[in-house]
Design a protein around this motif. Structure first.
Motif, mmCIF file in Angstrom:
data_model
loop_
_atom_site.group_PDB
_atom_site.id
_atom_site.type_symbol
_atom_site.label_atom_id
_atom_site.label_comp_id
_atom_site.label_asym_id
_atom_site.label_seq_id
_atom_site.Cartn_x
_atom_site.Cartn_y
_atom_site.Cartn_z
ATOM 1 N N ILE A 441 7.188 -18.653 27.630
ATOM 2 C CA ILE A 441 8.768 -18.744 26.965
ATOM 3 C C ILE A 441 9.761 -19.564 27.020
ATOM 4 C CG2 ILE A 441 10.875 -17.779 26.116
ATOM 5 C CD1 ILE A 441 9.278 -14.642 25.424
ATOM 6 N N PRO A 442 9.991 -20.050 29.096
ATOM 7 C CA PRO A 442 10.811 -21.043 29.523
ATOM 8 C C PRO A 442 10.134 -22.386 29.005
ATOM 9 C CG PRO A 442 10.703 -19.218 30.950
ATOM 10 C CD PRO A 442 9.305 -18.366 30.042
ATOM 11 N N ALA A 443 8.125 -22.455 28.816
ATOM 12 C CA ALA A 443 8.200 -23.501 28.722
ATOM 13 C C ALA A 443 8.191 -24.127 26.812
ATOM 14 C CB ALA A 443 6.539 -23.370 29.269
ATOM 15 N N VAL A 444 8.122 -23.172 26.770
ATOM 16 C CA VAL A 444 8.021 -23.408 24.853
ATOM 17 C C VAL A 444 9.596 -23.426 24.335
ATOM 18 C CG1 VAL A 444 7.965 -22.300 22.713
ATOM 19 C CG2 VAL A 444 6.482 -21.501 24.855
ATOM 20 N N LEU A 445 10.834 -23.145 24.581
ATOM 21 C CA LEU A 445 11.856 -22.991 24.976
ATOM 22 C C LEU A 445 11.796 -24.934 25.249
ATOM 23 C CD1 LEU A 445 13.903 -19.984 25.391
ATOM 24 C CD2 LEU A 445 12.887 -20.945 23.603
ATOM 25 N N LEU A 446 11.505 -24.913 26.536
ATOM 26 C CA LEU A 446 11.715 -26.591 27.632
ATOM 27 C C LEU A 446 11.150 -27.416 26.129
ATOM 28 C CD1 LEU A 446 10.873 -26.178 31.165
ATOM 29 C CD2 LEU A 446 13.375 -26.959 30.048
ATOM 30 N N ALA A 447 9.868 -27.122 25.613
ATOM 31 C CA ALA A 447 9.293 -28.229 24.867
ATOM 32 C C ALA A 447 10.347 -28.137 23.791
ATOM 33 C CB ALA A 447 7.720 -27.565 24.307
ATOM 34 N N LEU A 524 26.671 -35.244 37.820
ATOM 35 C CA LEU A 524 26.849 -34.495 39.366
ATOM 36 C C LEU A 524 27.687 -34.723 40.490
ATOM 37 C CD1 LEU A 524 25.055 -31.865 38.013
ATOM 38 C CD2 LEU A 524 26.774 -31.752 37.232
ATOM 39 N N PRO A 525 28.057 -34.338 41.163
ATOM 40 C CA PRO A 525 28.411 -35.120 42.854
ATOM 41 C C PRO A 525 27.059 -35.032 43.614
ATOM 42 C CG PRO A 525 28.960 -33.214 42.753
ATOM 43 C CD PRO A 525 29.085 -33.500 41.301
ATOM 44 N N ASP A 526 26.765 -35.196 44.678
ATOM 45 C CA ASP A 526 26.050 -35.409 45.719
ATOM 46 C C ASP A 526 24.788 -35.031 44.575
ATOM 47 O OD1 ASP A 526 23.993 -34.563 48.170
ATOM 48 O OD2 ASP A 526 24.421 -32.755 48.112
ATOM 49 N N ARG A 527 24.550 -36.424 43.915
ATOM 50 C CA ARG A 527 23.814 -36.663 42.648
ATOM 51 C C ARG A 527 22.188 -36.442 43.059
ATOM 52 N NH1 ARG A 527 25.433 -42.165 40.350
ATOM 53 N NH2 ARG A 527 25.303 -42.728 41.960
ATOM 54 N N ARG A 528 21.799 -36.644 44.176
ATOM 55 C CA ARG A 528 20.426 -37.015 44.891
ATOM 56 C C ARG A 528 19.633 -35.484 44.375
ATOM 57 N NH1 ARG A 528 17.284 -41.130 45.235
ATOM 58 N NH2 ARG A 528 18.986 -43.218 45.681
ATOM 59 N N ARG A 529 20.881 -34.712 45.320
ATOM 60 C CA ARG A 529 20.263 -33.587 45.802
ATOM 61 C C ARG A 529 19.869 -32.345 44.773
ATOM 62 N NH1 ARG A 529 22.937 -30.864 51.196
ATOM 63 N NH2 ARG A 529 21.501 -32.948 52.081
ATOM 64 N N VAL A 530 21.155 -32.574 43.557
ATOM 65 C CA VAL A 530 21.262 -31.648 42.638
ATOM 66 C C VAL A 530 20.264 -31.649 42.163
ATOM 67 C CG1 VAL A 530 22.931 -31.561 40.969
ATOM 68 C CG2 VAL A 530 23.739 -31.382 43.419
ATOM 69 N N ALA A 531 19.735 -33.168 41.488
ATOM 70 C CA ALA A 531 18.786 -33.604 40.654
ATOM 71 C C ALA A 531 17.783 -33.364 41.216
ATOM 72 C CB ALA A 531 18.664 -35.912 40.693
ATOM 73 N N ALA A 532 16.743 -32.955 42.367
ATOM 74 C CA ALA A 532 15.981 -33.241 42.913
ATOM 75 C C ALA A 532 16.065 -31.113 43.107
ATOM 76 C CB ALA A 532 15.606 -33.458 44.322
ATOM 77 N N VAL A 533 16.458 -30.641 43.007
ATOM 78 C CA VAL A 533 17.106 -29.165 42.974
ATOM 79 C C VAL A 533 16.663 -28.770 40.951
ATOM 80 C CG1 VAL A 533 18.298 -27.186 42.189
ATOM 81 C CG2 VAL A 533 18.700 -28.832 44.698
ATOM 82 N N VAL A 534 17.082 -29.564 40.431
ATOM 83 C CA VAL A 534 17.417 -29.198 39.038
ATOM 84 C C VAL A 534 15.564 -29.814 38.063
ATOM 85 C CG1 VAL A 534 17.859 -30.136 36.428
ATOM 86 C CG2 VAL A 534 19.353 -30.345 38.227
ATOM 87 N N ALA A 535 14.870 -30.494 39.109
ATOM 88 C CA ALA A 535 13.755 -30.987 38.880
ATOM 89 C C ALA A 535 13.277 -30.272 39.411
ATOM 90 C CB ALA A 535 13.170 -32.161 39.543
ATOM 91 N N VAL A 536 12.668 -29.625 40.475
ATOM 92 C CA VAL A 536 12.261 -28.587 40.328
ATOM 93 C C VAL A 536 12.271 -27.197 40.473
ATOM 94 C CG1 VAL A 536 11.440 -27.574 42.903
ATOM 95 C CG2 VAL A 536 11.966 -29.244 43.101
ATOM 96 N N THR A 537 13.525 -26.817 40.498
ATOM 97 C CA THR A 537 13.758 -25.795 38.753
ATOM 98 C C THR A 537 13.488 -25.831 37.761
ATOM 99 O OG1 THR A 537 15.737 -25.419 40.105
ATOM 100 C CG2 THR A 537 15.419 -24.451 37.733
ATOM 101 N N GLY A 538 13.118 -27.014 36.919
ATOM 102 C CA GLY A 538 12.407 -27.381 35.344
ATOM 103 C C GLY A 538 10.566 -26.923 36.086
ATOM 104 N N ALA A 539 10.075 -27.718 36.847
ATOM 105 C CA ALA A 539 9.385 -27.865 36.847
ATOM 106 C C ALA A 539 9.014 -26.026 37.645
ATOM 107 C CB ALA A 539 8.555 -28.218 38.493
#
Length: 687
Positions: A441-447, A524-539
């Protein structure tokens, strides 16, 4: 149209190499089909003709096709100049190699005809040994034939004095080189290789639309789905179609960005040739027709070569269908005729709209706040398919023998699974639920989020590289979810989803994950690290549920020992034999297998309705005619009692293995038992 696309491949060496590697499979496969089809139609599809012709054609396709790949435009946001890296390509090749190796280890030996993979295998086996169609019935081997004999079997239609294979020739042509190289085992081993190449083609589109770093993630996401594993372990047409479809899209994307004609021509050819692999390709390429018309209307230099390549590929597929697969077209006529009318309407509408665009230009789609409707419209469509089981039950009344067999099969499954008896039910209203079974379901909603955001940008004339992929994914997904058109047991029915629905939704979901990471980097602050966390979480939201859904079946072997048992059966049948089937199921499963793999003429003795076996008078009469023709009559059945009245019975084929499950209202989580026996007797007349 705007060519300045976020996430597209840059023109540095690493990205250029990635772009070229990911279109190479489509170029190689298209070149093979271009060579193989004329040889087949001429009746000389043999290695001595095909290989010498293919090598220069493939070399030219790679030389000029890869040189024409010139991704252009700015780098994906956040990448440093000089930050070119070969790691995305390396990881992509690692993922593809690991996927191919794993599927090779788990490869299924579906050669006994129960469903399409075995039919494709036997089609390819005949081509490997004979190089021509149609298949002769060889009535001379039965004393000139008899009124009690038939020669056809499931997927091999009896027409006049010949047999016509049911399916399009593209996939059998693709795996036949395996038979030339190493016989049946190598034929089956072609599929893990083709599956790995399909991942590379899919990753190429993801790399172009989302960014090179997402290419291996996309390959991993698709490779973890059970439907992708399933079609890479047995011979399914969807596997080859994936290469042509996504490789063709990648070539078209490069052509539009760089303004180069050759990749547009080759991309159109690859897309059109999907029809030679799957007749459903007629529906799938309709958005390409509209896209080519739009390019022509906008006076883009790549519009004409795209249309020309598409026309050539579609023409090749339709020519094969009409000349060599006409009974298959007749069987599909109820759904094929409306599809052809839709295709004509799309071509006509494209011409009209193209003339209007050429005269008045593109309309302003920002009027009436259309971009703001993208999100609610997308989620309304999602909600409709999710809620569809609440207000609709799809049924189909059988109107031909094959449909009646399917209805009986569905009824048997319903009884075994304690479901209400409703043989005409198709379960198509559950189609979106099917998707969630395999990717979560997460992939369907993200899609859905990704599709909505892409649509909004397209309406604002941003990210226009998504126009063709978006049209293909949405058109095919909606059409497939509305009417899957397949026997609805799983995982069998998932083959309809893997052609474009699952890959397309994964592409949208990955794009949504990348978009969220970009937003985090911006705001967001600390942009690079937060972006990496978001990308990994999404994947992980995409990969983890997919892996969990696939895990139970991914390590289960199915259809084992069929090849070795078939070879042993061929040896037991022996030379100068004419095989007669005196039991229906055995004839269904083995008529073409023995004809092609053993090189032995086969026929079936007619069985009256309500009876298990033919009359003894018919069998003995035919046996005498075979013996009079100087042949050895050999009788085959499913049990010793089928053949014992005519001679000493012995078992010549036995497997006790596992097969794919057949569930109707829940995700498949295991495999089912499968036992097949064949008993043989040689009547005294033939000794």
């Amino acid at each position: 149209m705007d060519d300045d696309i976020d996430g597209e491949l840059g023109a540095n060496r690493a990205d250029l190499l990635l772009a070229r590697v990911t279109v190479a499979p489509a170029l190689l496969l298209a070149a093979w089909l271009v060579v193989a089809l004329p040889l087949l139609m001429a009746g000389i599809f043999r290695p001595w003709a095909a290989i010498p012709l293919y090598v220069p054609v493939a070399a030219l396709a790679l030389r000029f096709g890869l040189r024409a790949v010139r991704p252009s435009g700015r780098r994906p946001e956040g990448r440093r100049e000089g930050g070119s890296s070969h790691w995305p390509l390396i990881w992509l090749l690692v993922v593809a190699a690991a996927f191919g190796a794993f599927q090779l280890v788990m490869c299924s030996q579906q050669i006994v005809v129960r469903r399409d993979p075995a039919s494709y295998f036997n089609f390819a086996t005949w081509l490997a040994h004979h190089g021509s169609l149609p298949i002769p019935q060889m009535r001379w081997a039965f004393g000139g034939g008899d009124g009690a004999l038939t020669y056809g079997s499931p997927a091999f239609y009896q027409r006049g004095g010949v047999l016509v294979p049911q399916f399009m020739a593209g996939m059998p042509l693709t795996v036949t080189p395996g038979a030339w190289i190493g016989g049946p085992y190598a034929t089956l081993a072609m599929m893990p290789l083709i599956g790995a190449l399909a991942l590379i083609s899919f990753a190429g589109v993801a790399g172009r639309l989302i960014g090179p770093r997402w290419a291996p993630v996309a390959a991993l996401a698709l490779g973890l789905t059970w439907p992708m594993m399933m079609i890479s372990r047995s011979i399914y047409s969807e596997t080859g179609a994936l290469i042509l479809m996504f490789g063709g899209v990648a070539l078209v994307l490069d052509a539009v960005r760089s303004g180069r004609r050759l990749p547009a021509l080759l991309g159109g050819l690859a897309l059109g040739l999907t029809i030679l692999v799957r007749i459903d390709g007629i529906r799938d390429v309709l958005p390409v027709v509209a896209f080519a018309g739009l390019l022509l209307a906008l006076r883009r230099r790549v519009g004409l070569p795209l249309a020309a390549g598409l026309t050539a590929g579609v023409g090749a597929g339709l020519l094969e269908a009409v000349v060599m697969s006409r009974p298959y077209l007749h069987y599909l006529s109820a759904s094929l005729h409306p599809l052809l009318y839709i295709a004509v309407a799309v071509v006509a509408a494209t011409a009209v709209v193209g003339l209007a665009v050429r005269r008045w230009g593109l309309p302003d789609l920002t009027r009436f706040r259309l971009p703001d409707l993208a999100l609610p419209a997308t989620f309304a469509m999602l909600a409709f398919f999710a809620a569809r089981p609440m207000f609709q039950t799809v049924r189909r009344v059988p109107n031909n023998p094959d449909d009646r067999v399917n209805a009986s099969f569905i009824a048997a499954l319903q009884r075994s699974q304690n479901l209400p008896l409703d043989p005409n039910r198709q379960y198509s209203e559950l189609s979106l639920h099917w998707v969630a079974w395999y990717i979560g379901i997460p992939a369907v909603l993200l899609a859905a989020v990704g599709a909505a955001l892409v649509l909004r940008d397209l309406l604002l004339r941003r990210r226009t590289a998504w126009l063709l992929p978006y049209a293909l994914i949405v058109w095919t997904t909606v059409a497939t979810l509305w009417r899957p058109g397949i026997t609805p047991d799983h995982p069998w029915a998932s083959r309809r989803l893997i052609g474009m629905v699952i890959p397309g939704l994964l592409l949208f979901a990955l794009w949504a994950a990348a978009w969220l990471a970009r937003q985090a980097r911006r705001f967001l602050p600390d942009r690079r690290r937060v972006a990496a966390v978001v990308a990994v979480t999404g994947a992980l939201l995409i990969l983890a549920p997919t892996a969990w859904a696939s895990a139970p079946m991914s390590v289960m072997r199915t259809e084992e020992r069929e090849v070795s048992q078939a070879q042993a059966m061929c040896r037991a049948i022996g030379p100068n034999a004419s095989v007669l089937f005196v039991e229906r199921v055995t004839g269904d499963r083995f008529a073409q297998l023995i004809r092609g793999m053993c090189g032995t003429p086969t026929a079936r003795v007619r069985i009256a309705a309500g009876f298990k076996n033919p009359t003894e008078n018919d069998v003995r009469r035919v046996v005498q005619k075979v013996a009079a023709a100087g042949r050895r009559p050999v009788l085959l059945g499913a049990d010793s009692v089928d053949v014992a009245p005519y001679g000493q019975a012995r078992r010549v084929f036995h497997i006790h293995t596992r097969r794919d499950a057949s569930t109707l209202v829940s995700a498949p989580r295991t495999t089912w038992s499968l036992t097949i026996n064949v008993w043989m007797s040689v009547p005294v007349y033939g000794r």
